[in-house]
Design a protein around this motif. Structure first.
Motif, PDB file in Angstrom:
ATOM      1  N   LEU A  40      40.554  76.581   3.663  1.00  0.00           N
ATOM      2  CA  LEU A  40      41.922  76.415   3.169  1.00  0.00           C
ATOM      3  C   LEU A  40      42.248  74.952   2.887  1.00  0.00           C
ATOM      4  N   ALA A  41      41.192  74.127   2.740  1.00  0.00           N
ATOM      5  CA  ALA A  41      41.400  72.676   2.659  1.00  0.00           C
ATOM      6  C   ALA A  41      42.365  72.275   1.550  1.00  0.00           C
ATOM      7  N   ARG A  42      42.393  73.064   0.466  1.00  0.00           N
ATOM      8  CA  ARG A  42      43.281  72.706  -0.657  1.00  0.00           C
ATOM      9  C   ARG A  42      44.393  73.725  -0.863  1.00  0.00           C
ATOM     10  N   PHE A  43      44.592  74.557   0.124  1.00  0.00           N
ATOM     11  CA  PHE A  43      45.612  75.597  -0.008  1.00  0.00           C
ATOM     12  C   PHE A  43      46.987  75.065   0.371  1.00  0.00           C
ATOM     13  N   SER A  44      47.969  75.449  -0.422  1.00  0.00           N
ATOM     14  CA  SER A  44      49.350  75.115  -0.098  1.00  0.00           C
ATOM     15  C   SER A  44      50.199  76.371  -0.159  1.00  0.00           C
ATOM     16  N   LEU A  45      51.009  76.551   0.866  1.00  0.00           N
ATOM     17  CA  LEU A  45      51.930  77.685   0.900  1.00  0.00           C
ATOM     18  C   LEU A  45      53.220  77.295   0.195  1.00  0.00           C
ATOM     19  N   ASN A  46      53.478  77.906  -0.958  1.00  0.00           N
ATOM     20  CA  ASN A  46      54.795  77.674  -1.564  1.00  0.00           C
ATOM     21  C   ASN A  46      55.810  78.503  -0.786  1.00  0.00           C
ATOM     22  N   ALA A  50      48.633  78.982  10.591  1.00  0.00           N
ATOM     23  CA  ALA A  50      47.576  79.603   9.779  1.00  0.00           C
ATOM     24  C   ALA A  50      46.512  78.590   9.348  1.00  0.00           C
ATOM     25  N   GLY A  51      46.674  77.347   9.764  1.00  0.00           N
ATOM     26  CA  GLY A  51      45.694  76.336   9.383  1.00  0.00           C
ATOM     27  C   GLY A  51      45.814  75.884   7.944  1.00  0.00           C
ATOM     28  N   ILE A  52      47.003  76.012   7.408  1.00  0.00           N
ATOM     29  CA  ILE A  52      47.254  75.606   6.016  1.00  0.00           C
ATOM     30  C   ILE A  52      47.717  74.148   6.012  1.00  0.00           C
ATOM     31  N   PRO A  53      47.113  73.310   5.183  1.00  0.00           N
ATOM     32  CA  PRO A  53      47.399  71.877   5.276  1.00  0.00           C
ATOM     33  C   PRO A  53      48.562  71.388   4.421  1.00  0.00           C
ATOM     34  N   ALA A  54      49.123  72.244   3.580  1.00  0.00           N
ATOM     35  CA  ALA A  54      50.160  71.750   2.653  1.00  0.00           C
ATOM     36  C   ALA A  54      51.200  72.827   2.398  1.00  0.00           C
ATOM     37  N   TYR A 113      40.559  68.696 -11.676  1.00  0.00           N
ATOM     38  CA  TYR A 113      41.761  68.755 -10.831  1.00  0.00           C
ATOM     39  C   TYR A 113      41.354  68.842  -9.364  1.00  0.00           C
ATOM     40  N   ALA A 114      41.890  67.940  -8.551  1.00  0.00           N
ATOM     41  CA  ALA A 114      41.469  67.864  -7.149  1.00  0.00           C
ATOM     42  C   ALA A 114      42.631  67.995  -6.184  1.00  0.00           C
ATOM     43  N   GLY A 115      43.774  68.443  -6.690  1.00  0.00           N
ATOM     44  CA  GLY A 115      44.960  68.520  -5.845  1.00  0.00           C
ATOM     45  C   GLY A 115      45.075  69.844  -5.104  1.00  0.00           C
ATOM     46  N   ASP A 116      46.227  69.991  -4.461  1.00  0.00           N
ATOM     47  CA  ASP A 116      46.494  71.217  -3.723  1.00  0.00           C
ATOM     48  C   ASP A 116      46.732  72.380  -4.681  1.00  0.00           C
ATOM     49  N   ILE A 117      46.542  73.574  -4.161  1.00  0.00           N
ATOM     50  CA  ILE A 117      46.710  74.794  -4.956  1.00  0.00           C
ATOM     51  C   ILE A 117      47.707  75.679  -4.231  1.00  0.00           C
ATOM     52  N   GLU A 118      48.826  75.892  -4.885  1.00  0.00           N
ATOM     53  CA  GLU A 118      49.905  76.641  -4.246  1.00  0.00           C
ATOM     54  C   GLU A 118      49.794  78.124  -4.540  1.00  0.00           C
ATOM     55  N   CYS A 119      50.101  78.918  -3.545  1.00  0.00           N
ATOM     56  CA  CYS A 119      50.314  80.337  -3.778  1.00  0.00           C
ATOM     57  C   CYS A 119      51.816  80.564  -3.790  1.00  0.00           C
ATOM     58  N   PHE A 166      43.385  83.446  -0.926  1.00  0.00           N
ATOM     59  CA  PHE A 166      42.933  82.148  -1.426  1.00  0.00           C
ATOM     60  C   PHE A 166      41.480  81.913  -1.036  1.00  0.00           C
ATOM     61  N   ASP A 167      41.193  82.167   0.222  1.00  0.00           N
ATOM     62  CA  ASP A 167      39.837  81.954   0.740  1.00  0.00           C
ATOM     63  C   ASP A 167      38.812  82.816  -0.009  1.00  0.00           C
ATOM     64  N   ARG A 168      39.210  84.016  -0.359  1.00  0.00           N
ATOM     65  CA  ARG A 168      38.272  84.963  -0.952  1.00  0.00           C
ATOM     66  C   ARG A 168      38.152  84.798  -2.469  1.00  0.00           C
ATOM     67  N   LEU A 169      39.276  84.540  -3.147  1.00  0.00           N
ATOM     68  CA  LEU A 169      39.283  84.618  -4.612  1.00  0.00           C
ATOM     69  C   LEU A 169      39.353  83.265  -5.313  1.00  0.00           C
ATOM     70  N   VAL A 170      39.879  82.260  -4.638  1.00  0.00           N
ATOM     71  CA  VAL A 170      40.085  80.970  -5.285  1.00  0.00           C
ATOM     72  C   VAL A 170      39.104  79.923  -4.756  1.00  0.00           C
ATOM     73  N   SER A 171      39.063  79.782  -3.458  1.00  0.00           N
ATOM     74  CA  SER A 171      38.270  78.711  -2.834  1.00  0.00           C
ATOM     75  C   SER A 171      36.801  78.674  -3.273  1.00  0.00           C
ATOM     76  N   PRO A 172      36.135  79.840  -3.421  1.00  0.00           N
ATOM     77  CA  PRO A 172      34.714  79.776  -3.818  1.00  0.00           C
ATOM     78  C   PRO A 172      34.488  79.157  -5.196  1.00  0.00           C
ATOM     79  N   HIS A 173      35.542  79.019  -5.990  1.00  0.00           N
ATOM     80  CA  HIS A 173      35.376  78.537  -7.365  1.00  0.00           C
ATOM     81  C   HIS A 173      35.872  77.116  -7.540  1.00  0.00           C
ATOM     82  N   LEU A 174      36.110  76.452  -6.412  1.00  0.00           N
ATOM     83  CA  LEU A 174      36.563  75.046  -6.483  1.00  0.00           C
ATOM     84  C   LEU A 174      35.366  74.113  -6.463  1.00  0.00           C
TER      85      LEU A 174
END
Lengths: 278, 278
Positions: free
Chosen positions: B3-9, B28-32, B241-247, B270-278
């Protein structure tokens, strides 16, 4: 009233029979009608041909073919065969164009690029039949809100790109104000459509907010919504498009109203908002 | 979980308080976190700054400015002043970007080109303040179904054209999957956004059909709808793009559910569908 290029799409008075639609068009001084396959088949194709001919109406288009985005197999073969029958029906009716709503994503699929590629393949398969029938396959870009469940072709640019490999006498595009008015590239793409001779149909109806709970039924008669028909129609006129202009509205309140009144309202809206810009 | 780049909107759990949203993100271990002005103002801007700083969260964006498509007059001046305050709030919170929902057609207007021109004018007026605040004005193209009532900027190409006169450190774009996934020009325009350094925020949520009766609430957690997040995210990654990714999900059933569960579901998606493609 100047209705010389006005065509009543029968979906605007969907609950009226084909006979009623034809009669109301004639009574309102409307010279053309846009037909749908289901009511035509219900009445009988041959009888429909006689009905509109005896009424002295032009048939501006037949709606609709398409729905051929599925992967290869029996369903796809069946869809393509049905499109061939639709082309024959359009030819019988004297309709210059068969409107194509290409279809959305197959159930469970997220492969938008694949679905779009299959549209190109389907066109290539159907073009010989269209040529023989003398009917244009008219790709209708639908508003992007219908991309997943109805039409993976969303912009005029995309429709023109799909048409590009084929002669304009065989593959064209439908320009529908409701679907395209938001597009910032519209002026440029309409000019291109004109240069390439691709406009097979121009359809007018308005964008009314809030969007209806069933978004398919969100259309209004020109003047009831947000679209600038003067600006849009001027762009279409500048392309040299000289064909009929259909008013095609899907809206529950319109369908529930007296069809004779709706036909009069649509004709008056055309006369006031569209005709002066032709 | 990655979840290193995950952000909870925080709009995803709209009914939770700011304090609850911050706590759930941390648990939840979300950094942003992506914040909205109304709950921040309700809690107090200074207190919010302390709250998120003490929690160790990054603020990925502040939502939202914009709504400046009206013609010149007191309302427009007031809207621009409010955008300046929003930039200051974003700076206080350490948010790199202020998300702009630019606004729709003014009441009774059909002048889409005029409204769009006023967006360009508003940006020019706000850029000096954005520069001073060190916050990027991030234009969010919204789905074309919102063009008349919410945002006359509908495509990434259009947003990039609007940003073009200004440095990328002052005006950027928001890339939101829900709004842009349908666009056939997306790959080319994302590549352009990368070249021009314009991506200020990447937001993920899914396209779920049928469209909700309130079309604003039609979004889903990634995986619940039609969007191919692998393909989309790969294109965004390729831009650098290297910034955070909001859901950011607006949906009544999601809001009505236990927010802790929703945060877990969004993080897992995010972990399953987005993170593997970063």
């Amino acid at each position: 009233m100047s209705l010389a290029r006005f065509s009543l799409n029968q979906a605007t008075i969907k609950l009226a029979s084909l006979e009623t639609a034809v009669r109301l068009a004639v009574e309102a001084g409307i010279p053309a009608i846009g037909l749908w396959r289901e009511p035509v088949q219900q009445y009988g194709v041959a009888r429909s041909v006689t009905l509109v001919r005896d009424a002295g109406l032009r048939v501006s288009s037949l709606c609709r073919g398409g729905f051929f985005t599925m992967t290869e197999g029996a369903d796809r073969r069946s869809a393509l065969d049905d499109n061939r029958r639709a082309l024959d029906e359009a030819a019988d009716l004297g309709a210059p164009a068969l409107v194509l709503v290409v279809g959305g994503l197959p159930a469970g699929s997220r492969d938008l690029a694949g679905a779009r590629a299959r549209v190109a393949d389907a066109l290539a398969e159907l073009v010989p039949h269209a040529r023989a029938a003398g009917v244009v396959l008219a790709i209708e870009p639908l508003h992007p809100m219908y991309v997943s469940d109805r039409a993976v072709v969303s912009t005029l640019e995309q429709a023109l790109d799909l048409a590009a490999p084929f002669p304009a006498t065989e593959v064209g595009v439908v320009v529908d104000t409701f679907h395209l008015w938001w597009d910032p590239t519209l002026p440029a793409q309409l000019a291109r459509a004109g240069r390439e001779g691709r406009i097979a149909s121009y359809q007018v109806c308005d964008w009314v907010t809030p969007i209806a709970a069933d978004p398919l039924l969100s259309r209004g008669i020109p003047g009831d919504g947000d679209i600038d028909f003067a600006a849009f129609t001027s762009l279409v006129s500048a392309t040299g498009y000289a064909g009929d202009i259909e008013c095609e509205v899907f809206r529950q309140e319109i369908w529930d109203a007296d069809p004779a009144e709706i036909v009069k309202r649509a004709a008056a809206a055309f006369d006031r908002l569209v005709s002066p810009h032709l």
